[in-house]
Design a protein around this motif. Sequence first.
Motif, PDB file in Angstrom:
ATOM      1  N   VAL A 137      42.205  33.238  26.991  1.00 25.22           N
ATOM      2  CA  VAL A 137      43.402  34.058  27.125  1.00 25.22           C
ATOM      3  C   VAL A 137      43.847  34.575  25.755  1.00 25.22           C
ATOM      4  CG1 VAL A 137      45.850  34.066  27.750  1.00 25.22           C
ATOM      5  CG2 VAL A 137      44.186  32.931  29.235  1.00 25.22           C
ATOM      6  N   GLY A 138      43.843  33.675  24.766  1.00 22.64           N
ATOM      7  CA  GLY A 138      44.300  34.049  23.431  1.00 22.64           C
ATOM      8  C   GLY A 138      43.460  35.127  22.786  1.00 22.64           C
ATOM      9  N   LYS A 139      42.177  35.203  23.150  1.00 27.77           N
ATOM     10  CA  LYS A 139      41.283  36.202  22.565  1.00 27.77           C
ATOM     11  C   LYS A 139      41.041  37.382  23.506  1.00 27.77           C
ATOM     12  CE  LYS A 139      39.040  33.143  19.249  1.00 27.77           C
ATOM     13  NZ  LYS A 139      39.591  33.832  18.079  1.00 27.77           N
ATOM     14  N   ASN A 140      41.912  37.531  24.499  1.00 25.79           N
ATOM     15  CA  ASN A 140      41.885  38.696  25.395  1.00 25.79           C
ATOM     16  C   ASN A 140      40.542  38.876  26.103  1.00 25.79           C
ATOM     17  OD1 ASN A 140      44.568  39.470  24.581  1.00 25.79           O
ATOM     18  ND2 ASN A 140      43.661  40.256  22.688  1.00 25.79           N
ATOM     19  N   GLN A 141      39.963  37.760  26.542  1.00 27.30           N
ATOM     20  CA  GLN A 141      38.663  37.830  27.193  1.00 27.30           C
ATOM     21  C   GLN A 141      38.751  37.900  28.717  1.00 27.30           C
ATOM     22  OE1 GLN A 141      35.425  37.862  25.557  1.00 27.30           O
ATOM     23  NE2 GLN A 141      36.914  38.594  24.086  1.00 27.30           N
ATOM     24  N   LEU A 142      39.957  37.821  29.282  1.00 26.16           N
ATOM     25  CA  LEU A 142      40.099  37.807  30.727  1.00 26.16           C
ATOM     26  C   LEU A 142      40.844  39.027  31.245  1.00 26.16           C
ATOM     27  CD1 LEU A 142      41.022  34.056  31.322  1.00 26.16           C
ATOM     28  CD2 LEU A 142      38.762  35.123  31.175  1.00 26.16           C
ATOM     29  N   ALA A 143      40.486  39.434  32.457  1.00 26.70           N
ATOM     30  CA  ALA A 143      41.179  40.550  33.115  1.00 26.70           C
ATOM     31  C   ALA A 143      42.449  40.021  33.781  1.00 26.70           C
ATOM     32  CB  ALA A 143      40.263  41.179  34.156  1.00 26.70           C
ATOM     33  N   ASP A 144      43.488  40.840  33.768  1.00 22.88           N
ATOM     34  CA  ASP A 144      44.734  40.505  34.445  1.00 22.88           C
ATOM     35  C   ASP A 144      44.504  40.662  35.955  1.00 22.88           C
ATOM     36  OD1 ASP A 144      47.294  40.224  35.387  1.00 22.88           O
ATOM     37  OD2 ASP A 144      48.117  41.978  34.362  1.00 22.88           O
ATOM     38  N   LEU A 145      44.810  39.610  36.707  1.00 25.06           N
ATOM     39  CA  LEU A 145      44.566  39.623  38.145  1.00 25.06           C
ATOM     40  C   LEU A 145      45.745  40.162  38.956  1.00 25.06           C
ATOM     41  CD1 LEU A 145      42.793  36.145  38.518  1.00 25.06           C
ATOM     42  CD2 LEU A 145      41.750  38.398  38.220  1.00 25.06           C
ATOM     43  N   THR A 146      46.716  40.765  38.298  1.00 22.29           N
ATOM     44  CA  THR A 146      47.869  41.324  39.010  1.00 22.29           C
ATOM     45  C   THR A 146      47.458  42.334  40.085  1.00 22.29           C
ATOM     46  OG1 THR A 146      49.342  40.924  37.133  1.00 22.29           O
ATOM     47  CG2 THR A 146      50.044  42.576  38.735  1.00 22.29           C
ATOM     48  N   PRO A 147      46.451  43.206  39.834  1.00 26.91           N
ATOM     49  CA  PRO A 147      46.032  44.132  40.908  1.00 26.91           C
ATOM     50  C   PRO A 147      45.594  43.396  42.172  1.00 26.91           C
ATOM     51  CG  PRO A 147      45.148  44.864  38.808  1.00 26.91           C
ATOM     52  CD  PRO A 147      45.756  43.508  38.563  1.00 26.91           C
ATOM     53  N   LEU A 148      44.921  42.268  42.019  1.00 27.38           N
ATOM     54  CA  LEU A 148      44.532  41.473  43.181  1.00 27.38           C
ATOM     55  C   LEU A 148      45.761  40.937  43.891  1.00 27.38           C
ATOM     56  CD1 LEU A 148      42.710  39.617  44.966  1.00 27.38           C
ATOM     57  CD2 LEU A 148      42.760  37.972  43.077  1.00 27.38           C
ATOM     58  N   LEU A 149      46.692  40.380  43.139  1.00 29.96           N
ATOM     59  CA  LEU A 149      47.878  39.770  43.732  1.00 29.96           C
ATOM     60  C   LEU A 149      48.753  40.791  44.446  1.00 29.96           C
ATOM     61  CD1 LEU A 149      48.734  37.395  40.777  1.00 29.96           C
ATOM     62  CD2 LEU A 149      47.862  36.709  43.016  1.00 29.96           C
ATOM     63  N   ASP A 150      48.765  42.009  43.946  1.00 30.86           N
ATOM     64  CA  ASP A 150      49.593  43.049  44.548  1.00 30.86           C
ATOM     65  C   ASP A 150      48.869  43.832  45.639  1.00 30.86           C
ATOM     66  OD1 ASP A 150      51.788  42.406  43.035  1.00 30.86           O
ATOM     67  OD2 ASP A 150      51.375  43.866  41.456  1.00 30.86           O
ATOM     68  N   ALA A 151      47.580  43.538  45.833  1.00 30.11           N
ATOM     69  CA  ALA A 151      46.818  44.200  46.890  1.00 30.11           C
ATOM     70  C   ALA A 151      47.189  43.611  48.246  1.00 30.11           C
ATOM     71  CB  ALA A 151      45.328  44.030  46.635  1.00 30.11           C
ATOM     72  N   PRO A 152      46.988  44.378  49.324  1.00 28.12           N
ATOM     73  CA  PRO A 152      47.234  43.820  50.660  1.00 28.12           C
ATOM     74  C   PRO A 152      46.312  42.620  50.901  1.00 28.12           C
ATOM     75  CG  PRO A 152      46.949  46.199  50.762  1.00 28.12           C
ATOM     76  CD  PRO A 152      46.545  45.779  49.384  1.00 28.12           C
ATOM     77  N   SER A 153      46.813  41.612  51.587  1.00 25.77           N
ATOM     78  CA  SER A 153      45.979  40.456  51.889  1.00 25.77           C
ATOM     79  C   SER A 153      44.846  40.864  52.817  1.00 25.77           C
ATOM     80  CB  SER A 153      46.808  39.345  52.537  1.00 25.77           C
ATOM     81  OG  SER A 153      47.208  39.735  53.845  1.00 25.77           O
ATOM     82  N   TYR A 154      43.808  40.074  52.842  1.00 23.17           N
ATOM     83  CA  TYR A 154      42.631  40.405  53.646  1.00 23.17           C
ATOM     84  C   TYR A 154      42.966  40.412  55.139  1.00 23.17           C
ATOM     85  CZ  TYR A 154      37.655  40.699  54.758  1.00 23.17           C
ATOM     86  OH  TYR A 154      36.423  41.115  55.205  1.00 23.17           O
ATOM     87  N   ASP A 155      43.935  39.584  55.540  1.00 22.13           N
ATOM     88  CA  ASP A 155      44.273  39.452  56.960  1.00 22.13           C
ATOM     89  C   ASP A 155      45.370  40.389  57.423  1.00 22.13           C
ATOM     90  OD1 ASP A 155      42.512  37.138  57.379  1.00 22.13           O
ATOM     91  OD2 ASP A 155      43.947  36.062  56.129  1.00 22.13           O
ATOM     92  N   ASP A 156      46.330  40.651  56.569  1.00 28.44           N
ATOM     93  CA  ASP A 156      47.523  41.404  56.973  1.00 28.44           C
ATOM     94  C   ASP A 156      47.850  42.474  55.937  1.00 28.44           C
ATOM     95  OD1 ASP A 156      49.969  42.357  57.764  1.00 28.44           O
ATOM     96  OD2 ASP A 156      50.964  40.392  57.858  1.00 28.44           O
ATOM     97  N   PRO A 157      47.625  43.754  56.257  1.00 25.56           N
ATOM     98  CA  PRO A 157      47.880  44.830  55.286  1.00 25.56           C
ATOM     99  C   PRO A 157      49.348  44.958  54.897  1.00 25.56           C
ATOM    100  CG  PRO A 157      47.438  45.726  57.468  1.00 25.56           C
ATOM    101  CD  PRO A 157      47.116  44.264  57.535  1.00 25.56           C
ATOM    102  N   ASN A 158      50.227  44.323  55.676  1.00 29.41           N
ATOM    103  CA  ASN A 158      51.661  44.400  55.362  1.00 29.41           C
ATOM    104  C   ASN A 158      52.134  43.255  54.467  1.00 29.41           C
ATOM    105  OD1 ASN A 158      52.166  46.744  56.999  1.00 29.41           O
ATOM    106  ND2 ASN A 158      51.940  45.422  58.807  1.00 29.41           N
ATOM    107  N   LYS A 159      51.190  42.393  54.073  1.00 26.24           N
ATOM    108  CA  LYS A 159      51.549  41.250  53.229  1.00 26.24           C
ATOM    109  C   LYS A 159      50.648  41.240  51.998  1.00 26.24           C
ATOM    110  CE  LYS A 159      52.655  37.414  55.316  1.00 26.24           C
ATOM    111  NZ  LYS A 159      52.572  36.115  56.056  1.00 26.24           N
TER     112      LYS A 159
END
Length: 481
Positions: A137-159
């Motif tokens: 994390v300190g060396k900026n080697q990871l992608a921010d997973l916020t796009p995944l968290l804000d995407a619709p869930s696999y089961d329910d597009p409204n959640k």
Amino acid sequence: MGSTSNHGAEGVGRRDLIKRSAALGLVAAPGMGLLSACASSGGGGQKKDKAGKKTAKNPLGVNETAKMEFVLFDGGFGKEYAQDAVKIYQKDFPKATVKFSATQKIQSTLQPRFNQGNPPDLIDNSGAEQMDMGVLVGKNQLADLTPLLDAPSYDDPNKKVRDTLRPGIVEMGQFDGNPVWIMYYAYTVYGVWYSQKALDSLGVEYPKTWDEMLQVCAKAKKKGMAGWTYAGKYPYYIPFSLYPMIGKVGGREVLDAIDNLEPNAWKHPAVKACFEAYYELYKKGYILKGTPGLDHIQSQTAWAKGEALFIPNGSWVENESANVIPKDFDLAVSAPTGIDASDKMPFGTIWASGGEPFIVPAKAANPEGGMEQLRIMLSEASSKNFTAKVKSLTAYNGGTTGITLTPGLKSGVAALQLAGSNVVNPRLQDWYVQLQKEKIGVAGLGEMMAGRLTPAEAIKKIQGFADEAAKDTSIKHYKHQ
């Protein structure tokens, strides 16, 4: 440890992030150089795949023809659950090529690829060779997973995906501010594991105070059974029950101060009381003889055979020890025993948190694909599949309906229900891996429980380690927000 074991550490990682250090030499003092090198930003890097079009069925915009590479830690949870999720990815993106592999050598396998700038798209970063999250994390080697968290869930597009997760999972993946760098997939219950059949044979209930604990151990000793055993070669398993005990006795703020590397945090009266309580197990001969020389598998096997009553561990232990736990063992887990009625938090206070840390490297060629694979894994069906096959909960808040729960899993769910809001989550194991494993665990607690340090000496030594880490400008420091 998940996986700590596999943390299972496990982790943290079985599992999780505290997973075994069979390769302790790899992650000892020279290991920090390896970990730092692993997170260095050398190499020319690989070309990013062009993102695909975002649609209702493809909310992350995965390139439907791009290759997706997934490297899994091959530990106590096995490979099948991940392979099943990969099949769903391949069904959803039939034109894509998926390369899946599993290894216990995460660091040595992937370090050169991070250096060269061509890491995989999704990694289960667990096991003894886990890469240091703080360094990554300190060396900026990871992608921010916020796009995944804000995407619709696999089961329910409204959640949104984030709205389907257990409490604390999102926060665990954060180190500073809002970005989420890690998705902890397993949900681990840490505590004191035992055979309910063995307790019944002694005519006792699980002890709630330390006086009661000593009485139970004395009864067990008369029957030829040790009170406790633990992974003596990897004594950073001891905190699985010791840390929540410290929180129970002194309050959450004591654990937060320890995580924050605050001066004299380890000198708190609650720490002293709990260290002295555990040391009493050694002094009274309630630890299984030879325990300091046992690894996690050997200690778990001895415990499963009835040589010891209690063992500190994570919920991966049911799957990892399935071949040695008798069918009538009646596996159970409890929150740690406290000192007495003066404890700040009630009996039932337990450590439960995300384990099995999944990451998407910043330089992945197909980060959208890596996140989509995680979105699939966080569906109800994939969660149920994981729970049914490996006897552990996932980060998905549910996934147990219709499943016949195994004894340990059923007990873990009951322990969480008893705890309610009294769930603690110490962060040393993912913020400062080397400090937690090698220094606090091996050089501090391991030496104390083997009788080579008194509690006072162990506390002084551990506080010194924490002070060194706090002053070390080469590592990034984190604090509870």
